[in-house]
Write a protein that holds these residues in place. Sequence first.
Motif, mmCIF file in Angstrom:
data_model
loop_
_atom_site.group_PDB
_atom_site.id
_atom_site.type_symbol
_atom_site.label_atom_id
_atom_site.label_comp_id
_atom_site.label_asym_id
_atom_site.label_seq_id
_atom_site.Cartn_x
_atom_site.Cartn_y
_atom_site.Cartn_z
ATOM 1 N N ARG A 277 0.834 -1.202 0.000
ATOM 2 C CA ARG A 277 0.000 0.000 0.000
ATOM 3 C C ARG A 277 0.871 1.256 0.000
ATOM 4 N NH1 ARG A 277 -4.570 -1.579 4.499
ATOM 5 N NH2 ARG A 277 -6.070 -2.492 3.072
ATOM 6 N N HIS B 53 2.236 1.757 -3.459
ATOM 7 C CA HIS B 53 1.219 2.241 -4.410
ATOM 8 C C HIS B 53 1.030 3.749 -4.261
ATOM 9 C CE1 HIS B 53 0.145 -1.646 -5.824
ATOM 10 N NE2 HIS B 53 -0.377 -2.069 -4.689
ATOM 11 N N VAL B 54 0.940 4.180 -3.012
ATOM 12 C CA VAL B 54 0.720 5.607 -2.754
ATOM 13 C C VAL B 54 1.936 6.408 -3.210
ATOM 14 C CG1 VAL B 54 0.293 7.342 -0.958
ATOM 15 C CG2 VAL B 54 -0.858 5.134 -0.838
ATOM 16 N N ARG C 222 4.080 5.711 -5.484
ATOM 17 C CA ARG C 222 4.123 5.734 -6.945
ATOM 18 C C ARG C 222 3.123 6.745 -7.518
ATOM 19 N NH1 ARG C 222 3.383 0.110 -10.052
ATOM 20 N NH2 ARG C 222 3.331 0.839 -12.186
ATOM 21 N N GLY C 223 1.904 6.730 -6.977
ATOM 22 C CA GLY C 223 0.866 7.633 -7.471
ATOM 23 C C GLY C 223 1.245 9.097 -7.265
ATOM 24 N N VAL C 224 1.706 9.417 -6.070
ATOM 25 C CA VAL C 224 2.041 10.813 -5.754
ATOM 26 C C VAL C 224 3.256 11.260 -6.584
ATOM 27 C CG1 VAL C 224 2.771 12.406 -3.917
ATOM 28 C CG2 VAL C 224 1.044 10.659 -3.445
ATOM 29 N N TRP D 79 4.197 10.049 -9.486
ATOM 30 C CA TRP D 79 3.778 10.160 -10.894
ATOM 31 C C TRP D 79 3.137 11.526 -11.154
ATOM 32 C CZ3 TRP D 79 -1.140 11.126 -12.753
ATOM 33 C CH2 TRP D 79 -1.254 11.131 -14.140
ATOM 34 N N ARG D 80 2.263 11.934 -10.251
ATOM 35 C CA ARG D 80 1.584 13.228 -10.443
ATOM 36 C C ARG D 80 2.594 14.377 -10.423
ATOM 37 N NH1 ARG D 80 -0.392 16.595 -6.229
ATOM 38 N NH2 ARG D 80 -1.547 18.352 -7.095
ATOM 39 N N HIS E 34 4.473 14.269 -13.691
ATOM 40 C CA HIS E 34 3.547 14.602 -14.778
ATOM 41 C C HIS E 34 3.303 16.108 -14.826
ATOM 42 C CE1 HIS E 34 -0.521 15.476 -16.259
ATOM 43 N NE2 HIS E 34 -0.267 14.542 -17.157
ATOM 44 N N ALA F 181 -5.302 7.723 0.257
ATOM 45 C CA ALA F 181 -4.109 6.928 0.516
ATOM 46 C C ALA F 181 -4.332 5.995 1.704
ATOM 47 C CB ALA F 181 -2.936 7.859 0.816
ATOM 48 N N HIS G 17 -2.148 4.097 2.989
ATOM 49 C CA HIS G 17 -0.954 4.288 3.814
ATOM 50 C C HIS G 17 -0.436 5.704 3.580
ATOM 51 C CE1 HIS G 17 2.779 3.765 5.837
ATOM 52 N NE2 HIS G 17 2.607 2.473 6.005
ATOM 53 N N ALA H 64 -6.303 3.016 7.913
ATOM 54 C CA ALA H 64 -5.961 2.525 6.568
ATOM 55 C C ALA H 64 -7.046 1.586 6.046
ATOM 56 C CB ALA H 64 -4.615 1.813 6.614
ATOM 57 N N ARG I 285 -10.145 3.615 5.126
ATOM 58 C CA ARG I 285 -9.992 4.322 3.846
ATOM 59 C C ARG I 285 -10.050 3.371 2.663
ATOM 60 N NH1 ARG I 285 -6.621 7.258 7.191
ATOM 61 N NH2 ARG I 285 -4.718 6.141 6.646
ATOM 62 N N ASP J 258 -7.177 18.471 -9.385
ATOM 63 C CA ASP J 258 -5.963 19.108 -9.890
ATOM 64 C C ASP J 258 -6.256 19.660 -11.283
ATOM 65 O OD1 ASP J 258 -3.488 19.757 -10.943
ATOM 66 O OD2 ASP J 258 -2.460 18.116 -9.932
ATOM 67 N N LEU K 35 -4.460 18.049 -14.330
ATOM 68 C CA LEU K 35 -4.731 16.671 -14.746
ATOM 69 C C LEU K 35 -6.034 16.600 -15.540
ATOM 70 C CD1 LEU K 35 -3.943 14.608 -11.495
ATOM 71 C CD2 LEU K 35 -2.432 15.055 -13.416
ATOM 72 N N LEU L 102 -4.816 8.021 -11.462
ATOM 73 C CA LEU L 102 -4.075 8.335 -10.230
ATOM 74 C C LEU L 102 -4.780 7.718 -9.021
ATOM 75 C CD1 LEU L 102 -1.987 9.855 -8.483
ATOM 76 C CD2 LEU L 102 -3.442 11.876 -8.634
ATOM 77 N N THR M 223 -4.233 4.108 -8.894
ATOM 78 C CA THR M 223 -2.860 3.791 -8.460
ATOM 79 C C THR M 223 -2.756 3.898 -6.941
ATOM 80 O OG1 THR M 223 -2.056 4.757 -10.508
ATOM 81 C CG2 THR M 223 -0.422 4.373 -8.803
ATOM 82 N N LEU M 224 -3.297 4.987 -6.395
ATOM 83 C CA LEU M 224 -3.244 5.178 -4.942
ATOM 84 C C LEU M 224 -3.932 4.032 -4.218
ATOM 85 C CD1 LEU M 224 -4.140 8.997 -4.726
ATOM 86 C CD2 LEU M 224 -1.899 7.995 -4.362
ATOM 87 N N GLN M 225 -5.014 3.534 -4.809
ATOM 88 C CA GLN M 225 -5.778 2.465 -4.162
ATOM 89 C C GLN M 225 -5.216 1.086 -4.479
ATOM 90 O OE1 GLN M 225 -7.991 2.741 -1.928
ATOM 91 N NE2 GLN M 225 -8.718 4.856 -2.040
ATOM 92 N N GLY M 226 -4.150 1.034 -5.275
ATOM 93 C CA GLY M 226 -3.470 -0.235 -5.515
ATOM 94 C C GLY M 226 -4.139 -1.151 -6.518
#
Lengths: 256, 356
Positions: free
Chosen positions: A3, A6-7, A9-11, A13-14, A17, A99, A101, B92, B95, B108, B111, B119, B122-125
């Motif tokens: 987890r 994943h978080v 990576r997402g943050v 990436w943004r 980007h 997120a 985590h 966790a 959420r 944003d 985006l 996005l 991705t955050l949620q896996g």
Amino acid sequence: MRRFLHVTRGVAWRSIHNTVVNPAILVPSIVFPLFFLVAFAGGLSRIAEVPNFHYRPGYTSFQFVFVFLQSAAFGGVFTGFAVARDFDSGFARRLLLSAPHRGGIIAGYVLGALLRWAITGAVVTLAAAIAGMHVYGDGAELVALLGLGVLMNLVAALWACGLAMFLRTEQAGAVIQMPVFVLLFLAPVYVPLSLLTGWIHDVARYNPVTAVLQAARGLLAGSPTELALAFGLLAAGALIFGAFARRGLASAERAG
Amino acid sequence: MRSQIIELTNLCYSGAVTEQPAIEVDGLTREFRRGPRAVDAIDLRVSPGEIYGFLGPNGAGKSTTVLMLTTLLPPTSGRATVGGYDIGRQGAQVRASIGAALQEAALDAILTGREHLVLQATLQGLPAAERRRRADQLLARVGLTEAADRRVGGYSGGMKRRLDLALALVHRPRILFLDEPTTGLDPQSRAALWEEVRHLAHDEGITVFLTTQYLEEADVLADRIGIIDHGRIVAEGTPAQLKAEISSPSVEIMPAEEQRSDRLAELLSSFGEPLRDGRGRVTVKLPRGEAQLAEVVRLLDRASLRVQTLQLHQPSLDDVFLAKTGRKLEGALDADSAPGPAGEPPARRRGRRRGR
């Protein structure tokens, strides 16, 4: 752990980007250090002729190391601006909500800062090479130089993220930037420490950035010096400001 | 009285008796420094698949409650579980099992709609292969396929709301929090969102916790309503229960010939005390509810009394709010009571101003 990744990576990436697609973010982050390199290495090149200036690779290389580390530090600082902007716009709340985590949010911002600095660092290095920078360090020494840059970026990004999370407003920009700016420019930027005199010499001598800067210049010149001290200081900084950033996140969580 | 309502509710929603509640709140309280209690020891239970409407004026504590239940704001005291997870100790997990569209659709501007969804995935896996597929599904579902690759900075308010809803659904949550989802929407967008919320709850079994300041929204959408005022839940039940608790429906009849108004009043007096206006119209309460309307019609028919108009009036949720708080909900929606950042109460902001 998954987890968290994943978080992260997402943050990250943004962050990348938005830098790449938005010239308003990308251009200043590249032009700023390039300006410093051109202005210092070009305009002050005759400092190399000053007696007791003994830096074998030359003044362009001498200045390159500072600009390289400075761009790393400011790459981290700019991330703090982005964090503060996210809190002002409410997007940070979306991240906190999405997120699973939340520690990954800090890691994502920090990774984003590192990847953005990779672009800036590459451009600055290329510009310095074109300007005639000499490199005497071997492969391992250059990797160590890169490592100092990465750690510098990490420390600055953690400081900036932490403070932005504590203050949660874009107006935090000046407070985030000022200490980094002061520390950087109270190091031996234009001349070696041995050529500084008076109070600036005393301050520079005890400024932790000086040790990092001298170690980095030593690595580029192929004569490493104060390496353990430099890496030790940066590692300690990363630990301290890592804890600071975590507390900043906790403060943001409490505030809602 | 309140405990009676809850017992009655449990009978109506048998799931609440046998299943673990989707949301369970006990004594949840949030105090802000130098301010009153934004949320004051509230208790509530929401059953799986239920649409729970949280109705109240601005500054009543609705958003603060949502912020606590979505783990965005720690409570001062009390406890709550969402999806079976404790909001304080298992943030966790909470959420991961909820989706939320908060009052401000914080997006944003740089985006695109699709990038937001990827996005979020991705955050949620979500697995990489599924992220784009899920984004396409949701864009189609909320009618944003054509605008998917445009930056959201150029979206209208309604489009942002729809994207916000899609973002809340990316990871297929079991529980959905919607904080005033239709505020600022035009009637068409509002109706479309209501339809989507109904579909989510009744066809997909998603529990929906919806805050609103609109009486109509709570009335038509919610299976059960909690009315909150000054941080306290003042009434709870189905819309019909709440209305029945404070009043019974009334029937208003205008005779075809105004001079037969006396006779009409005499006939209706068998139901209760008839009220007459100056134009021959007669109104009477139906103590046993709308089922008595048929009796009224039969009575008029037997007496050969022709009518021009006949209207059944149900008590409204505004009547309920008035009965429980002593003021009309519409009147409570004044700017002075608008919530501050993070739903903080107006008193805190006033205090802050004084402090400056």
